[in-house]
Design an enzyme around this catalytic site. Structure first.
Site, mmCIF file in Angstrom:
data_model
loop_
_atom_site.group_PDB
_atom_site.id
_atom_site.type_symbol
_atom_site.label_atom_id
_atom_site.label_comp_id
_atom_site.label_asym_id
_atom_site.label_seq_id
_atom_site.Cartn_x
_atom_site.Cartn_y
_atom_site.Cartn_z
ATOM 1 N N THR A 1 44.827 -75.939 -7.983
ATOM 2 C CA THR A 1 43.985 -75.180 -7.055
ATOM 3 C C THR A 1 42.641 -75.869 -6.832
ATOM 4 O O THR A 1 41.700 -75.257 -6.325
ATOM 5 C CB THR A 1 43.751 -73.752 -7.580
ATOM 6 O OG1 THR A 1 43.291 -73.810 -8.937
ATOM 7 C CG2 THR A 1 45.020 -72.928 -7.506
ATOM 8 N N ALA A 2 42.553 -77.150 -7.212
ATOM 9 C CA ALA A 2 41.304 -77.891 -7.044
ATOM 10 C C ALA A 2 41.493 -78.990 -5.996
ATOM 11 O O ALA A 2 41.942 -78.727 -4.886
ATOM 12 C CB ALA A 2 40.857 -78.443 -8.398
ATOM 13 N N TYR A 3 41.188 -80.226 -6.341
ATOM 14 C CA TYR A 3 41.271 -81.359 -5.418
ATOM 15 C C TYR A 3 42.680 -81.471 -4.832
ATOM 16 O O TYR A 3 42.865 -81.706 -3.633
ATOM 17 C CB TYR A 3 40.885 -82.625 -6.181
ATOM 18 C CG TYR A 3 40.604 -83.856 -5.358
ATOM 19 C CD1 TYR A 3 40.800 -83.902 -3.981
ATOM 20 C CD2 TYR A 3 40.117 -85.010 -5.978
ATOM 21 C CE1 TYR A 3 40.531 -85.042 -3.246
ATOM 22 C CE2 TYR A 3 39.842 -86.162 -5.258
ATOM 23 C CZ TYR A 3 40.050 -86.171 -3.893
ATOM 24 O OH TYR A 3 39.790 -87.311 -3.174
ATOM 25 N N SER A 4 43.689 -81.273 -5.650
ATOM 26 C CA SER A 4 45.075 -81.390 -5.194
ATOM 27 C C SER A 4 45.375 -80.416 -4.059
ATOM 28 O O SER A 4 46.077 -80.770 -3.094
ATOM 29 C CB SER A 4 46.030 -81.153 -6.372
ATOM 30 O OG SER A 4 47.377 -81.220 -5.958
ATOM 31 N N ASP B 1 33.249 -73.774 -11.486
ATOM 32 C CA ASP B 1 34.364 -74.471 -12.130
ATOM 33 C C ASP B 1 33.932 -75.817 -12.694
ATOM 34 O O ASP B 1 34.449 -76.274 -13.716
ATOM 35 C CB ASP B 1 35.503 -74.663 -11.135
ATOM 36 C CG ASP B 1 36.269 -73.360 -10.874
ATOM 37 O OD1 ASP B 1 35.983 -72.348 -11.552
ATOM 38 O OD2 ASP B 1 37.152 -73.361 -9.997
ATOM 39 N N GLY B 2 32.981 -76.481 -12.027
ATOM 40 C CA GLY B 2 32.477 -77.753 -12.542
ATOM 41 C C GLY B 2 31.828 -77.596 -13.901
ATOM 42 O O GLY B 2 32.001 -78.446 -14.792
ATOM 43 N N SER C 1 43.333 -79.373 -1.856
ATOM 44 C CA SER C 1 42.635 -79.799 -0.650
ATOM 45 C C SER C 1 43.388 -80.889 0.108
ATOM 46 O O SER C 1 43.106 -81.133 1.284
ATOM 47 C CB SER C 1 41.224 -80.293 -0.995
ATOM 48 O OG SER C 1 41.256 -81.559 -1.629
ATOM 49 N N ASN D 1 41.733 -80.840 -14.895
ATOM 50 C CA ASN D 1 42.167 -80.655 -13.509
ATOM 51 C C ASN D 1 43.074 -81.789 -13.025
ATOM 52 O O ASN D 1 44.226 -81.558 -12.691
ATOM 53 C CB ASN D 1 40.963 -80.541 -12.574
ATOM 54 C CG ASN D 1 40.526 -79.107 -12.358
ATOM 55 O OD1 ASN D 1 41.145 -78.176 -12.850
ATOM 56 N ND2 ASN D 1 39.438 -78.924 -11.629
ATOM 57 N N GLU D 2 42.526 -82.988 -12.946
ATOM 58 C CA GLU D 2 43.309 -84.087 -12.391
ATOM 59 C C GLU D 2 42.754 -85.452 -12.775
ATOM 60 O O GLU D 2 41.562 -85.596 -13.078
ATOM 61 C CB GLU D 2 43.389 -83.999 -10.855
ATOM 62 C CG GLU D 2 42.138 -84.418 -10.114
ATOM 63 C CD GLU D 2 41.072 -83.374 -10.025
ATOM 64 O OE1 GLU D 2 39.888 -83.708 -10.268
ATOM 65 O OE2 GLU D 2 41.394 -82.208 -9.713
#
Length: 290
Positions: A185-188, A71-72, A190, A144-145
């Site tokens: 579905t990424a950092y958020s 994803d990165g 977690s 993403n964020e």
């Protein structure tokens, strides 16, 4: 079909997959273009000399882009594509893979579908960061964020938050994430933020280690504009857009809103986001051990 190949330079064990990718594209008659840094990695580090029609630098004339990695790598590819309206397919050589969701065993079949135009394109919302005093160096958009974070081991920061110019709250926390549906579905995720379907027009505010337990993630419409001011004992804090971080001085006013363009993601016709949840998060799977 003009196909652009974008990839990362830390997947030395993925050469067999990369060779399969180029071999299938040649079989399909693709005009293969490759990002310069990835080409240098393949030819120099891996000793693999693929046949290509051109090397990509800044401006691309492509029908589709293939992001080879996790994803990165997909996020970095989106930065390089920018506003050029080129759809991206993520080929997963990493781990979880919500953006790069085509696995190695699906590679040839998926490429066949691409060349028969058997796919759909999703418009993925981005966030824009704006400041009056200065701008984020480089690409000031996030797929993403946008993350507002304390620096290193410093004490928590206070993030005064306005929603459409109306005061919402002051988060006392290690940070605050403003995520898109793609970033849910990424950092958020977690930090216990909610999962939002990718094509929804929403943002989610998720505090990172908040001081108060009654502070919870908040979903807001994508039409909203957020204004943030940060207090910090160190007089500075971090602003991160999809992992690209810079130090900002405390007191600067940040404005975050929906971008005026989309990242285009290629998805297989027979694959849905719900299937991704089943595969990546094991939803609907019994874990009872007898």
């Amino acid at each position: 079909m003009k196909v652009g190949i974008f990839g990362s330079d830390y997947q030395k064990d993925k050469l067999p997959l990369i060779q399969r990718l180029f071999g299938k594209l040649e079989e399909l008659g693709a005009a293969i273009h490759i990002k310069r840094d990835f080409y240098v990695f393949l030819t120099g580090t891996l000793g693999y000399q693929p046949t290509v029609a051109g090397i990509l630098d800044r401006v691309f004339d492509l029908d589709i882009a293939l992001s080879v990695g996790g994803d990165g790598t997909f996020l970095k590819t989106a930065v390089q594509i920018n506003r050029q309206h080129i759809p991206i397919l993520g080929i997963n050589t990493g781990h979880l893979g919500f953006l790069a969701d085509v696995n190695a065993d699906q590679l040839e079949e998926t490429l066949e579908e691409l060349f028969h135009r058997q796919y759909r394109i999703e418009e993925r919302m981005l966030l824009k960061l704006h400041t009056d005093e200065r701008t984020f160096q480089g690409y000031n958009f996030a797929l993403n964020e946008v993350a507002i974070l304390k620096r290193d081991t410093s004490s928590m920061i206070t993030i005064h938050t306005l929603l459409n110019d109306e005061y919402l709250t002051s988060y006392r926390a290690d940070g605050l994430l403003i995520a898109t549906p793609t970033g849910s579905t990424a950092y958020s995720m977690s930090v216990n933020g909610p999962i939002i379907l990718p094509l929804c027009d929403n943002m989610v505010l998720s505090p990172v280690a908040p001081h108060s337990l009654n502070v919870r993630p908040l979903v807001i419409p994508g039409s909203c504009t957020l204004t943030l001011e940060v207090e910090s004992r160190t007089k500075s804090f971090l602003v991160s857009l999809d992992g690209r971080s810079e130090v900002f001085p405390a007191g600067i006013r940040l404005t975050i809103s929906k971008a005026d363009f989309f990242t285009l993601a290629i998805k297989r016709l027979n694959h849905t986001f719900y299937q991704t949840l089943h595969e990546k998060l094991m939803w609907g799977t019994s874990r009872i051990v007898k």
